[in-house]
Motif scaffolding. Structure first.
Motif, PDB file in Angstrom:
ATOM      1  N   GLY A 125       0.819  -1.210   0.000  1.00 16.55           N
ATOM      2  CA  GLY A 125       0.000   0.000   0.000  1.00 16.55           C
ATOM      3  C   GLY A 125       0.849   1.254   0.000  1.00 16.55           C
ATOM      4  N   LYS A 126       1.921   1.235   0.801  1.00 16.10           N
ATOM      5  CA  LYS A 126       2.796   2.411   0.848  1.00 16.10           C
ATOM      6  C   LYS A 126       3.517   2.597  -0.492  1.00 16.10           C
ATOM      7  CE  LYS A 126       3.744   1.177   5.137  1.00 16.10           C
ATOM      8  NZ  LYS A 126       4.480   0.897   6.365  1.00 16.10           N
ATOM      9  N   LYS A 127       3.766   1.493  -1.188  1.00 19.06           N
ATOM     10  CA  LYS A 127       4.358   1.619  -2.520  1.00 19.06           C
ATOM     11  C   LYS A 127       3.340   2.243  -3.499  1.00 19.06           C
ATOM     12  CE  LYS A 127       7.881   0.624  -3.578  1.00 19.06           C
ATOM     13  NZ  LYS A 127       9.189   1.310  -3.466  1.00 19.06           N
ATOM     14  N   TYR A 128       2.053   1.933  -3.310  1.00 18.34           N
ATOM     15  CA  TYR A 128       1.030   2.569  -4.167  1.00 18.34           C
ATOM     16  C   TYR A 128       1.046   4.080  -3.930  1.00 18.34           C
ATOM     17  CZ  TYR A 128      -1.032  -2.153  -4.405  1.00 18.34           C
ATOM     18  OH  TYR A 128      -1.247  -3.486  -4.561  1.00 18.34           O
ATOM     19  N   ILE A 129       1.173   4.472  -2.659  1.00 11.96           N
ATOM     20  CA  ILE A 129       1.205   5.911  -2.337  1.00 11.96           C
ATOM     21  C   ILE A 129       2.416   6.553  -3.009  1.00 11.96           C
ATOM     22  CG2 ILE A 129       1.447   7.602  -0.473  1.00 11.96           C
ATOM     23  CD1 ILE A 129      -0.040   5.613   1.330  1.00 11.96           C
ATOM     24  N   MET A 130       3.573   5.895  -2.905  1.00 14.07           N
ATOM     25  CA  MET A 130       4.777   6.415  -3.568  1.00 14.07           C
ATOM     26  C   MET A 130       4.534   6.566  -5.069  1.00 14.07           C
ATOM     27  SD  MET A 130       7.107   6.911  -1.344  1.00 14.07           S
ATOM     28  CE  MET A 130       8.613   7.152  -2.242  1.00 14.07           C
ATOM     29  N   GLY A 131       3.944   5.516  -5.664  1.00 13.48           N
ATOM     30  CA  GLY A 131       3.726   5.513  -7.106  1.00 13.48           C
ATOM     31  C   GLY A 131       2.743   6.577  -7.554  1.00 13.48           C
ATOM     32  N   LEU A 132       1.616   6.675  -6.850  1.00 13.50           N
ATOM     33  CA  LEU A 132       0.574   7.627  -7.275  1.00 13.50           C
ATOM     34  C   LEU A 132       1.017   9.075  -7.071  1.00 13.50           C
ATOM     35  CD1 LEU A 132      -2.621   5.788  -5.982  1.00 13.50           C
ATOM     36  CD2 LEU A 132      -2.035   6.242  -8.366  1.00 13.50           C
ATOM     37  N   VAL A 189      -5.635  25.556  -5.414  1.00 13.26           N
ATOM     38  CA  VAL A 189      -5.996  24.126  -5.452  1.00 13.26           C
ATOM     39  C   VAL A 189      -4.785  23.320  -5.946  1.00 13.26           C
ATOM     40  CG1 VAL A 189      -7.394  22.395  -6.662  1.00 13.26           C
ATOM     41  CG2 VAL A 189      -8.480  24.429  -5.696  1.00 13.26           C
ATOM     42  N   ALA A 190      -4.154  23.826  -7.008  1.00 11.56           N
ATOM     43  CA  ALA A 190      -2.985  23.138  -7.558  1.00 11.56           C
ATOM     44  C   ALA A 190      -1.839  23.120  -6.550  1.00 11.56           C
ATOM     45  CB  ALA A 190      -2.547  23.807  -8.851  1.00 11.56           C
ATOM     46  N   ARG A 191      -1.609  24.273  -5.917  1.00  5.68           N
ATOM     47  CA  ARG A 191      -0.496  24.347  -4.967  1.00  5.68           C
ATOM     48  C   ARG A 191      -0.706  23.411  -3.780  1.00  5.68           C
ATOM     49  NH1 ARG A 191       0.555  30.895  -4.721  1.00  5.68           N
ATOM     50  NH2 ARG A 191       2.031  30.973  -6.456  1.00  5.68           N
ATOM     51  N   ILE A 192      -1.915  23.425  -3.229  1.00  6.92           N
ATOM     52  CA  ILE A 192      -2.193  22.568  -2.068  1.00  6.92           C
ATOM     53  C   ILE A 192      -2.133  21.096  -2.480  1.00  6.92           C
ATOM     54  CG2 ILE A 192      -3.974  21.924  -0.385  1.00  6.92           C
ATOM     55  CD1 ILE A 192      -4.689  24.974  -0.344  1.00  6.92           C
ATOM     56  N   GLY A 193      -2.645  20.817  -3.682  1.00  4.44           N
ATOM     57  CA  GLY A 193      -2.580  19.437  -4.183  1.00  4.44           C
ATOM     58  C   GLY A 193      -1.142  18.946  -4.295  1.00  4.44           C
ATOM     59  N   LEU A 194      -0.282  19.804  -4.839  1.00  7.30           N
ATOM     60  CA  LEU A 194       1.125  19.423  -4.998  1.00  7.30           C
ATOM     61  C   LEU A 194       1.810  19.252  -3.648  1.00  7.30           C
ATOM     62  CD1 LEU A 194       2.146  21.681  -8.000  1.00  7.30           C
ATOM     63  CD2 LEU A 194       2.239  19.196  -7.949  1.00  7.30           C
ATOM     64  N   LEU A 195       1.509  20.165  -2.744  1.00  8.27           N
ATOM     65  CA  LEU A 195       2.087  20.105  -1.398  1.00  8.27           C
ATOM     66  C   LEU A 195       1.666  18.816  -0.695  1.00  8.27           C
ATOM     67  CD1 LEU A 195       3.832  22.414  -0.373  1.00  8.27           C
ATOM     68  CD2 LEU A 195       1.955  23.073   1.151  1.00  8.27           C
ATOM     69  N   PHE A 196       0.398  18.461  -0.890  1.00  7.07           N
ATOM     70  CA  PHE A 196      -0.157  17.237  -0.325  1.00  7.07           C
ATOM     71  C   PHE A 196       0.594  16.023  -0.889  1.00  7.07           C
ATOM     72  CE2 PHE A 196      -3.436  13.846  -0.616  1.00  7.07           C
ATOM     73  CZ  PHE A 196      -3.695  13.696   0.742  1.00  7.07           C
ATOM     74  N   CYS A 197       0.841  16.025  -2.205  1.00  7.30           N
ATOM     75  CA  CYS A 197       1.562  14.914  -2.843  1.00  7.30           C
ATOM     76  C   CYS A 197       2.995  14.822  -2.338  1.00  7.30           C
ATOM     77  CB  CYS A 197       1.579  15.077  -4.357  1.00  7.30           C
ATOM     78  SG  CYS A 197      -0.001  14.693  -5.106  1.00  7.30           S
ATOM     79  N   VAL A 198       3.656  15.985  -2.232  1.00  5.00           N
ATOM     80  CA  VAL A 198       5.037  15.992  -1.736  1.00  5.00           C
ATOM     81  C   VAL A 198       5.069  15.436  -0.313  1.00  5.00           C
ATOM     82  CG1 VAL A 198       6.949  17.495  -1.019  1.00  5.00           C
ATOM     83  CG2 VAL A 198       5.849  17.876  -3.216  1.00  5.00           C
ATOM     84  N   GLY A 199       4.128  15.888   0.514  1.00  5.19           N
ATOM     85  CA  GLY A 199       4.065  15.445   1.905  1.00  5.19           C
ATOM     86  C   GLY A 199       3.864  13.941   2.007  1.00  5.19           C
ATOM     87  N   LEU A 200       2.892  13.428   1.249  1.00 11.77           N
ATOM     88  CA  LEU A 200       2.609  11.986   1.289  1.00 11.77           C
ATOM     89  C   LEU A 200       3.795  11.181   0.762  1.00 11.77           C
ATOM     90  CD1 LEU A 200      -1.030  11.166   0.106  1.00 11.77           C
ATOM     91  CD2 LEU A 200       0.077  10.515   2.224  1.00 11.77           C
TER      92      LEU A 200
END
Lengths: 224, 252
Positions: free
Chosen positions: A13-20, A62-73
């Protein structure tokens, strides 16, 4: 079964998070490069593009928060995975033969961390606290001049070029691995994804570094 | 052949262990690696010393018992070869060879080069089987199976469970092993029935055992004596994702 537990608490599952999240960030890197290459179409084009990006603040955020969220995850999952990986091999081998493994695959955590530090620097450099805030004839932020000024400093340019090299080393392994982690790399697809990752990493490296390289070679001198 | 052997010696799980250097002066190039160790051990026994403990069973490359990391590569780095099938002609006269056990937290050292691979058995026990009463031998071709599916299942079924994948992986990940077992059963009609339950249970047991995670370096595939492909790990990722989503929404 609790789907969140299955994804956030399992190895796969954590690899899916990395991948997505990696896929989303890879998409951003492509868009960022294509957008910025418009600098070669002149001052008018790039300043208009920059103004367009900021024209709908809600969408921008929306884009900035989305990207920040992805970087964080992405970083959270990586730190969990690395901790588990290190715990799984408590004693090292006396002789270490890396066999077929690539440099990129063995150093993902380091290339990732350095690229993250670079992103923070880059955001301060051009977005959060740029040195140059002047406006062009149409009263838009003169992004063209800001970039030319920024890259006129050879140390800054060199840092950008090195960081992009690391980003592309990271992507050469990351892009092929995300397809593996998401379950698409079977049969003849594997070879295609492996080649795609290397080619796209080179394209991004050449595309991104062409801007500081061109400025160092004298591009855009007339605005200074 | 004359060889210098640097061998890991460890009395038991609690002992710190360390390398001891031995001279092997009478090695025949046609010996297998394990036969060479047998000769070394005979010498040690004659001197009244403790022989080097190492695992072996069939010595024909099909049981998955031998577990030696030779010069940093599990099974010694010959393509599709277990340590017992590795011959001394691949080494040079006068060479120094370092021999170590598999190193992974779920594979504790029992003694010298022998590790405990119970973790693999636990993974199999959690789902690596088909729970159907089989009765007598069924008629051939009673259950149609496509050539593609049977070929892929047979490729996966080649896995002998030696653990070289874990030993070679920089993260000590067992995903190549688990993926081979999941695919070998899940691709065939008899095993397909329990596909979802199997993959969920085996991944859970793998995680609990403390193996690391796959970072797609390809080291496992390179050292695998049965050439199990990385494709199976991708298939495992796919099977697990579908199983998670199906079970989360209560789909059968």
């Amino acid at each position: 079964m609790n789907i969140f537990k299955a994804i956030f608490c399992s190895s796969l599952g954590k690899k899916y998070i990395m991948g997505l999240t990696g896929l989303a960030l890879f998409g951003f890197v492509i868009g960022h490069m294509v957008g910025n290459l418009q600098i070669f179409m002149g001052q008018e084009k790039i300043n208009a593009y920059a103004a367009m990006l900021k024209s709908v603040p809600k969408l921008l955020w929306v884009a900035r928060i989305g990207l920040l969220f992805c970087v964080g995850l992405h970083i959270w999952a990586a730190s969990q995975l690395v901790r588990e990986n290190r715990a799984a091999r408590p004693s090292r081998y006396e002789v270490n033969d890396p066999t077929v493994t690539t440099f990129a695959s063995r150093t993902m955590i380091w290339s990732g961390l350095i690229v993250f530090a670079f992103i923070v620097y880059h955001l301060f450099d051009f977005t959060i606290a740029p040195d140059y805030l002047g406006h062009d004839a149409k009263d838009r932020h003169d992004v063209f001049k800001m970039v030319i000024l920024g890259f006129s400093n050879p140390f800054s340019s060199l840092f950008y070029i090195i960081a992009n090299g690391l980003l592309c080393i990271h992507l050469s392994h990351g892009v092929k691995s995300l397809f593996q982690s998401l379950g698409f790399s079977t049969g003849q697809f594997r070879g295609w994804f492996d080649r795609f990752a290397v080619v796209i990493a080179w394209v991004i490296f050449i595309g991104n570094t062409s801007i500081p390289a061109a400025v160092l070679l004298g591009f855009g001198k007339e605005v200074l | 052949m004359k060889l210098t052997l640097k061998i890991w010696r460890q009395k038991n799980g609690n002992d710190a262990g360390g390398f001891v250097t031995y001279q092997a002066n009478d090695v025949n190039k046609d010996m297998s690696f394990l036969e060479m160790l047998d000769v070394v051990n005979e010498g040690l026994i004659a001197e009244g010393k403790d022989p080097v403990a190492f695992d072996s069973d069939c010595r024909e490359g099909i049981c998955g018992t031998c577990s030696l990391v030779i010069n940093g590569v599990p099974h010694g780095g010959q393509k599709a070869t277990t340590a017992c099938q590795l011959h001394m002609r691949h080494f040079q006269d006068g060479q120094t060879i370092t021999i170590e056990p598999w190193r992974a937290r779920p594979f504790p050292v029992v003694r010298d080069l022998v590790v405990d691979r119970d973790a693999f058995d636990k993974i199999i026990q959690s789902g690596g089987f088909v729970s159907a009463s089989t009765g007598g031998t069924p008629d051939a071709n009673a259950i149609p199976i496509s050539k593609d599916a049977s070929d892929a299942a047979m490729d996966a079924a080649q896995c002998i469970g030696c653990g070289a994948c874990v030993a070679a992986c920089k993260n000590a990940s067992a995903m190549l092993f688990v993926s081979a077992k999941v695919s070998h059963l899940g691709l065939l009609p008899q095993g397909k029935v329990e596909k979802d339950r199997r993959v969920l249970a085996m991944v859970k047991t793998m995680d609990e055992a403390g193996f690391g995670n796959c970072t797609v370096t390809g080291a496992c595939e390179a050292v695998c004596p049965k050439e199990i492909s990385l494709d199976f790990i991708s298939r495992l990722n796919r099977d697990y994702a579908t199983a998670v989503f199906k079970s989360a929404w209560g789909a059968k």
